[in-house]
Design a protein around this motif. Structure first.
Motif, short mmCIF file in Angstrom:
data_model
loop_
_atom_site.label_atom_id
_atom_site.label_comp_id
_atom_site.label_asym_id
_atom_site.label_seq_id
_atom_site.Cartn_x
_atom_site.Cartn_y
_atom_site.Cartn_z
N ASN A 1 -9.86 1.30 17.17
CA ASN A 1 -9.76 -0.14 17.35
C ASN A 1 -9.98 -0.91 16.06
O ASN A 1 -9.71 -2.10 16.00
CB ASN A 1 -10.77 -0.62 18.40
CG ASN A 1 -10.43 -0.07 19.77
OD1 ASN A 1 -9.27 0.16 20.09
ND2 ASN A 1 -11.44 0.18 20.56
N ALA A 2 -10.50 -0.25 15.05
CA ALA A 2 -10.74 -0.91 13.77
C ALA A 2 -10.14 -0.04 12.66
O ALA A 2 -10.72 0.95 12.26
CB ALA A 2 -12.23 -1.11 13.54
N THR A 3 -8.97 -0.43 12.19
CA THR A 3 -8.28 0.33 11.16
C THR A 3 -7.96 -0.58 9.99
O THR A 3 -7.45 -1.68 10.16
CB THR A 3 -6.98 0.94 11.71
OG1 THR A 3 -7.29 1.75 12.85
CG2 THR A 3 -6.30 1.80 10.67
N MET A 4 -8.26 -0.10 8.80
CA MET A 4 -7.96 -0.81 7.56
C MET A 4 -6.75 -0.12 6.94
O MET A 4 -6.65 1.11 6.97
CB MET A 4 -9.16 -0.75 6.61
CG MET A 4 -8.98 -1.49 5.32
SD MET A 4 -8.96 -3.28 5.49
CE MET A 4 -10.68 -3.64 5.71
N PHE A 5 -5.83 -0.90 6.39
CA PHE A 5 -4.65 -0.37 5.75
C PHE A 5 -4.68 -0.70 4.26
O PHE A 5 -5.12 -1.79 3.87
CB PHE A 5 -3.37 -0.95 6.37
CG PHE A 5 -3.15 -0.52 7.78
CD1 PHE A 5 -2.40 0.61 8.07
CD2 PHE A 5 -3.70 -1.24 8.83
CE1 PHE A 5 -2.20 1.01 9.37
CE2 PHE A 5 -3.50 -0.85 10.14
CZ PHE A 5 -2.75 0.28 10.41
N TYR A 6 -4.20 0.23 3.47
CA TYR A 6 -4.09 0.08 2.01
C TYR A 6 -2.60 0.17 1.70
O TYR A 6 -1.92 1.09 2.16
CB TYR A 6 -4.86 1.21 1.34
CG TYR A 6 -4.66 1.32 -0.16
CD1 TYR A 6 -5.54 0.68 -1.02
CD2 TYR A 6 -3.63 2.07 -0.70
CE1 TYR A 6 -5.38 0.78 -2.39
CE2 TYR A 6 -3.46 2.18 -2.07
CZ TYR A 6 -4.34 1.53 -2.92
OH TYR A 6 -4.17 1.62 -4.27
N ALA A 7 -2.06 -0.78 0.93
CA ALA A 7 -0.62 -0.78 0.67
C ALA A 7 -0.30 -1.17 -0.77
O ALA A 7 -1.01 -1.95 -1.38
CB ALA A 7 0.08 -1.75 1.63
N ASP A 8 0.80 -0.60 -1.26
CA ASP A 8 1.42 -0.97 -2.53
C ASP A 8 2.81 -1.47 -2.21
O ASP A 8 3.54 -0.84 -1.43
CB ASP A 8 1.56 0.23 -3.47
CG ASP A 8 0.28 0.63 -4.16
OD1 ASP A 8 -0.68 -0.16 -4.15
OD2 ASP A 8 0.24 1.74 -4.71
N VAL A 9 3.19 -2.59 -2.82
CA VAL A 9 4.54 -3.12 -2.66
C VAL A 9 5.09 -3.49 -4.03
O VAL A 9 4.34 -3.78 -4.96
CB VAL A 9 4.59 -4.35 -1.74
CG1 VAL A 9 4.21 -3.98 -0.32
CG2 VAL A 9 3.70 -5.47 -2.24
N GLU A 10 6.41 -3.48 -4.14
CA GLU A 10 7.04 -3.92 -5.37
C GLU A 10 7.20 -5.43 -5.32
O GLU A 10 7.71 -5.96 -4.34
CB GLU A 10 8.40 -3.24 -5.54
CG GLU A 10 8.29 -1.76 -5.76
CD GLU A 10 9.64 -1.07 -5.90
OE1 GLU A 10 10.68 -1.70 -5.59
OE2 GLU A 10 9.65 0.10 -6.31
N GLY A 11 6.74 -6.11 -6.35
CA GLY A 11 6.92 -7.55 -6.42
C GLY A 11 5.65 -8.28 -6.79
O GLY A 11 4.55 -7.74 -6.74
N HIS A 12 5.84 -9.54 -7.16
CA HIS A 12 4.75 -10.42 -7.59
C HIS A 12 4.40 -11.35 -6.44
O HIS A 12 5.30 -11.89 -5.80
CB HIS A 12 5.19 -11.21 -8.81
CG HIS A 12 4.07 -11.78 -9.59
ND1 HIS A 12 3.38 -12.90 -9.18
CD2 HIS A 12 3.50 -11.40 -10.76
CE1 HIS A 12 2.44 -13.19 -10.05
NE2 HIS A 12 2.49 -12.28 -11.03
N PRO A 13 3.10 -11.58 -6.17
CA PRO A 13 2.73 -12.44 -5.05
C PRO A 13 3.22 -13.88 -5.16
O PRO A 13 3.33 -14.58 -4.16
CB PRO A 13 1.20 -12.41 -5.04
CG PRO A 13 0.76 -11.50 -6.10
CD PRO A 13 1.95 -11.01 -6.84
N SER A 14 3.56 -14.33 -6.36
CA SER A 14 4.08 -15.68 -6.49
C SER A 14 5.60 -15.73 -6.31
O SER A 14 6.17 -16.81 -6.19
CB SER A 14 3.70 -16.29 -7.84
OG SER A 14 4.35 -15.59 -8.89
N GLY A 15 6.25 -14.56 -6.27
CA GLY A 15 7.69 -14.51 -6.00
C GLY A 15 7.95 -14.80 -4.53
O GLY A 15 7.17 -14.40 -3.66
N THR A 16 9.02 -15.48 -4.23
CA THR A 16 9.30 -15.90 -2.86
C THR A 16 9.30 -14.76 -1.85
O THR A 16 8.65 -14.87 -0.81
CB THR A 16 10.63 -16.68 -2.80
OG1 THR A 16 10.52 -17.82 -3.66
CG2 THR A 16 10.94 -17.16 -1.38
N PRO A 17 9.99 -13.63 -2.08
CA PRO A 17 10.01 -12.59 -1.05
C PRO A 17 8.61 -12.07 -0.69
O PRO A 17 8.25 -11.99 0.49
CB PRO A 17 10.86 -11.48 -1.66
CG PRO A 17 11.71 -12.16 -2.67
CD PRO A 17 10.86 -13.27 -3.21
#
Length: 119
Positions: free
Chosen positions: A57-73
């Protein structure tokens, strides 16, 4: 590598990777929470899950994504993710390894090309 002061590369200064952790509000939410990355064309390169206190019931996720947080997508994808989460923490943004570009060029510049070849 950890730094005393965050050094976020400026948007548009080459390919970057953003790393974050999040915890969804309820169990079926990961599917809905991650949909924003697909609809906004953000490539997720890593997704790991960790049970908190030994409970499903309590799960933490760790993720990597391509892109900059200030970029629109990525900004839109993170906004949608935040709607479905109890907690979202961006750990950092850093320059992507040049090896990623080599792999993209080798695979026809897209993960879709490699999926199509394997189908």
């Amino acid at each position: 590598m950890l730094a005393k002061k965050p050094e976020v590369p400026p948007a548009g200064d080459g390919p970057v990777v953003t790393t974050f952790i999040f915890r969804v509000r309820n169990v079926p939410a990961p599917y809905k929470a991650l949909g924003g990355f697909a609809t906004n064309g953000v490539n997720m390169t890593k997704l790991e899950s960790y049970q908190l206190e030994g409970s499903f019931n309590a799960t933490m996720f760790y993720a990597d994504v391509e892109g900059h947080p200030s970029g629109t997508p990525l900004r839109l994808a993170l906004e949608e993710l935040e709607f479905h989460t109890a907690e979202l923490i961006v750990l950092g943004t850093y320059p992507a390894s040049p090896f990623r570009q080599t792999l993209k060029a080798r695979n026809g510049n897209s993960g879709e090309a490699s999926r199509a070849r394997s189908a």
